[in-house]
Scaffold this motif. Structure first.
Motif, mmCIF file in Angstrom:
data_model
loop_
_atom_site.group_PDB
_atom_site.id
_atom_site.type_symbol
_atom_site.label_atom_id
_atom_site.label_comp_id
_atom_site.label_asym_id
_atom_site.label_seq_id
_atom_site.Cartn_x
_atom_site.Cartn_y
_atom_site.Cartn_z
ATOM 1 N N ALA A 1 -9.375 -8.754 6.895
ATOM 2 C CA ALA A 1 -10.013 -8.368 8.167
ATOM 3 C C ALA A 1 -9.176 -8.791 9.374
ATOM 4 N N ARG A 2 -8.468 -9.909 9.258
ATOM 5 C CA ARG A 2 -7.711 -10.435 10.392
ATOM 6 C C ARG A 2 -6.219 -10.085 10.320
ATOM 7 N N VAL A 3 -5.853 -9.234 9.357
ATOM 8 C CA VAL A 3 -4.467 -8.786 9.274
ATOM 9 C C VAL A 3 -4.272 -7.605 10.226
ATOM 10 N N PRO A 4 -3.427 -7.713 11.233
ATOM 11 C CA PRO A 4 -3.240 -6.615 12.195
ATOM 12 C C PRO A 4 -2.746 -5.339 11.508
ATOM 13 N N PHE A 5 -3.266 -4.214 11.987
ATOM 14 C CA PHE A 5 -2.873 -2.924 11.417
ATOM 15 C C PHE A 5 -1.518 -2.532 11.999
ATOM 16 N N ASP A 6 -0.472 -3.031 11.306
ATOM 17 C CA ASP A 6 0.880 -2.825 11.798
ATOM 18 C C ASP A 6 1.810 -2.686 10.590
ATOM 19 N N GLN A 7 2.876 -1.929 10.768
ATOM 20 C CA GLN A 7 3.796 -1.673 9.672
ATOM 21 C C GLN A 7 4.388 -2.954 9.100
ATOM 22 N N LYS A 8 4.698 -3.903 9.947
ATOM 23 C CA LYS A 8 5.351 -5.123 9.490
ATOM 24 C C LYS A 8 4.431 -5.992 8.631
ATOM 25 N N ASN A 9 3.116 -5.701 8.657
ATOM 26 C CA ASN A 9 2.149 -6.473 7.867
ATOM 27 C C ASN A 9 1.786 -5.780 6.547
ATOM 28 N N SER A 10 2.554 -4.777 6.157
ATOM 29 C CA SER A 10 2.232 -4.020 4.938
ATOM 30 C C SER A 10 2.229 -4.914 3.707
ATOM 31 N N TYR A 11 3.252 -5.744 3.573
ATOM 32 C CA TYR A 11 3.333 -6.613 2.401
ATOM 33 C C TYR A 11 2.275 -7.715 2.449
ATOM 34 N N THR A 12 1.956 -8.174 3.635
ATOM 35 C CA THR A 12 0.887 -9.168 3.756
ATOM 36 C C THR A 12 -0.421 -8.603 3.238
ATOM 37 N N ILE B 1 7.082 -3.087 -11.421
ATOM 38 C CA ILE B 1 7.283 -1.761 -12.035
ATOM 39 C C ILE B 1 6.641 -0.651 -11.207
ATOM 40 N N VAL B 2 6.140 -0.983 -10.026
ATOM 41 C CA VAL B 2 5.550 0.026 -9.147
ATOM 42 C C VAL B 2 6.651 0.549 -8.228
ATOM 43 N N LEU B 3 7.088 1.761 -8.486
ATOM 44 C CA LEU B 3 8.268 2.289 -7.792
ATOM 45 C C LEU B 3 8.007 2.604 -6.333
ATOM 46 N N TRP B 4 6.767 2.968 -6.004
ATOM 47 C CA TRP B 4 6.536 3.419 -4.635
ATOM 48 C C TRP B 4 6.672 2.293 -3.618
ATOM 49 N N ILE B 5 6.637 1.025 -4.073
ATOM 50 C CA ILE B 5 6.835 -0.089 -3.138
ATOM 51 C C ILE B 5 8.260 -0.075 -2.592
ATOM 52 N N ASP B 6 9.205 0.420 -3.408
ATOM 53 C CA ASP B 6 10.592 0.499 -2.946
ATOM 54 C C ASP B 6 10.780 1.540 -1.847
ATOM 55 N N TYR C 1 8.823 1.663 0.765
ATOM 56 C CA TYR C 1 8.402 1.084 2.041
ATOM 57 C C TYR C 1 9.624 0.982 2.967
ATOM 58 N N PRO C 2 9.509 1.416 4.202
ATOM 59 C CA PRO C 2 10.638 1.265 5.149
ATOM 60 C C PRO C 2 10.706 -0.161 5.703
ATOM 61 N N LEU C 3 10.691 -1.122 4.783
ATOM 62 C CA LEU C 3 10.721 -2.537 5.155
ATOM 63 C C LEU C 3 11.804 -3.241 4.355
ATOM 64 N N SER C 4 12.307 -4.315 4.898
ATOM 65 C CA SER C 4 13.389 -5.043 4.248
ATOM 66 C C SER C 4 12.859 -5.911 3.113
ATOM 67 N N HIS C 5 13.765 -6.313 2.243
ATOM 68 C CA HIS C 5 13.420 -7.207 1.139
ATOM 69 C C HIS C 5 12.958 -8.558 1.665
ATOM 70 N N ASP C 6 13.552 -9.003 2.776
ATOM 71 C CA ASP C 6 13.155 -10.291 3.352
ATOM 72 C C ASP C 6 11.717 -10.270 3.847
ATOM 73 N N ALA C 7 11.252 -9.109 4.332
ATOM 74 C CA ALA C 7 9.871 -9.002 4.806
ATOM 75 C C ALA C 7 8.895 -9.229 3.649
ATOM 76 N N ARG C 8 9.230 -8.682 2.502
ATOM 77 C CA ARG C 8 8.377 -8.873 1.321
ATOM 78 C C ARG C 8 8.368 -10.342 0.905
ATOM 79 N N LYS C 9 9.552 -10.956 0.913
ATOM 80 C CA LYS C 9 9.639 -12.362 0.530
ATOM 81 C C LYS C 9 8.859 -13.248 1.505
ATOM 82 N N GLN C 10 8.981 -12.969 2.780
ATOM 83 C CA GLN C 10 8.271 -13.767 3.779
ATOM 84 C C GLN C 10 6.758 -13.634 3.639
#
Length: 402
Positions: free
Chosen positions: A260-271, A332-337, A339-348
């Protein structure tokens, strides 16, 4: 010609090879040290408790309960697979030797529970009754009842009605509890009457078995599949189990609470992704809650400050070590790759979530120490837990997320 003995040995060797491979990962150095520490702490406080055991402590009730629980819990491992429903059905009449071996091996594999319970409650019995006289006689009775229960379980596996099987388990547990209670209390007459009633119940299970000529193959296969799934879920906390089929539950209220408190923003996709993964997958949420509850109970009942802090840090370490496997959950979920986001964003996103979970665990541990009116201990727990969480997440877990 079909050889049931050789077929069983092939299946059993495959089972041993499969489980031992995962046990090597589960009992690695980190886990072994944690288990040794917990056992040492538990043995120390158990000895302290026995030295001040009250005269009216319900020793007989506790021993009777756990003895009857171990005796009643008697699953049969048949090592059957889904394809056997088709290919082994014509050979059912030749499978008697196979199933005899399965029952015998199941008995041997479950002896560790009997030995563990006997070892744990032997000091309690000696502290309550002054010596071990009679205790080993109860151990022999437990071993005999364990064999009877395995046979009764096998007979009831021909019955498809789950409520009949459930009633049989409950009835056996109650009668065995009463039997051990009277036996330890020294009431041979009542123990003999209960033994007779228990024997009648076993005869009734045998009678139901004789009425059902055909085996419930699908039930046997499903039981084995669920047992192996439980083992794989446990092993998946320590290493990758490729053929484990994850169970997903909706849990709308929990997903809403976490997102509920995660902002609706592209950078928060992995969150967003990893929060709903935590909520809907029982592998991570269930493990986190179990470690949290066990840690809270242990901290609450440990009087020494520094030991309570060490126990808290140990459970923070175990939780972080198991939760970090969520990084591989979508491998094994290919569609995550896409995402127009960097690998570091996923790690963070993963690192940030693990840090928050460990911080939450630290705060709950600290509040537990506060309840015991120990301000110094609560400060030690808070500072030590937060510092350890930061060092563990950024010093160890961050380097493992590859």
């Amino acid at each position: 010609m079909f050889n049931a003995q050789r077929f069983f040995m092939n299946r059993f060797r495959a089972y041993v090879k499969e489980t031992s491979r995962y046990l090597q990962y589960m009992l690695n150095g980190h886990t072994a040290i944690a288990i040794l520490f917990l056992l040492s702490a538990g043995a120390y406080y158990y000895q302290q408790f026995l030295s001040t055991l009250p005269a009216n402590f319900p020793t007989v009730w506790i021993i009777a309960f756990f003895f009857s629980l171990v005796a009643t819990y008697s699953p049969i491992q048949t090592f059957l697979k889904e394809a056997d429903l088709v290919f082994l059905l014509p050979a059912e009449q030749q499978m008697s030797r196979y199933f005899f071996n399965a029952i015998f091996v199941s008995y041997l594999l479950q002896l560790y529970l009997v030995i563990l319970v006997l070892a744990v409650f032997a000091p309690l019995y000696a502290a309550s009754f002054g010596d071990y006289r009679g205790y080993w006689l109860y151990a022999i009775v437990l071993l005999i009842l364990k064999a009877w229960n395995l046979m009764a379980t096998w007979w009831m596996l021909k019955i498809r009605d789950k409520y009949s099987r459930m009633f049989d388990n409950v009835a056996r547990f109650i009668l065995q509890f009463v039997l051990f209670f009277f036996f330890i209390e020294g009431s041979p007459v009542f123990a003999g009457i209960t033994t007779f009633l228990l024997f009648i119940l076993f005869l009734y299970a045998y009678y139901l078995n004789m009425r059902q000529k055909a085996l419930a193959w699908d039930l046997l296969i499903e039981k084995d599949r669920m047992r192996m799934r439980s083992f794989y879920r446990l092993a998946n906390m320590f290493t990758d189990v490729p053929h484990l089929k994850s169970q997903v539950k909706k849990r709308h209220w929990l997903v809403h609470l976490l997102t509920a408190r995660v902002p609706f923003d592209q950078k928060n996709s992995y969150t967003y992704l990893y929060r709903i993964t935590l909520a809907r997958s029982s592998d991570y949420l269930g493990m986190y809650i179990r470690l949290l509850v066990i840690g809270l109970i242990a901290i609450y009942y440990i009087p020494q400050q520094w030991i309570a802090v060490l126990i808290g840090i140990l459970f923070l370490y175990l939780a972080g070590l198991q939760l970090m496997t969520i990084w591989q959950h979508h491998r094994i979920v290919l569609w995550i790759d896409l995402y127009p986001l960097s690998h570091d964003a996923r790690k963070q996103a993963v690192i940030r979530m693990l840090q928050q979970l460990l911080f939450l665990q630290t705060i709950l541990f600290t509040l537990t120490v506060v309840v015991s009116k120990d301000i110094t201990g609560s400060l030690m727990m808070l500072i030590g837990g937060l510092l350890f969480s930061l060092l563990f997440v950024y010093g160890y877990i961050k380097g493992k997320l590859k």
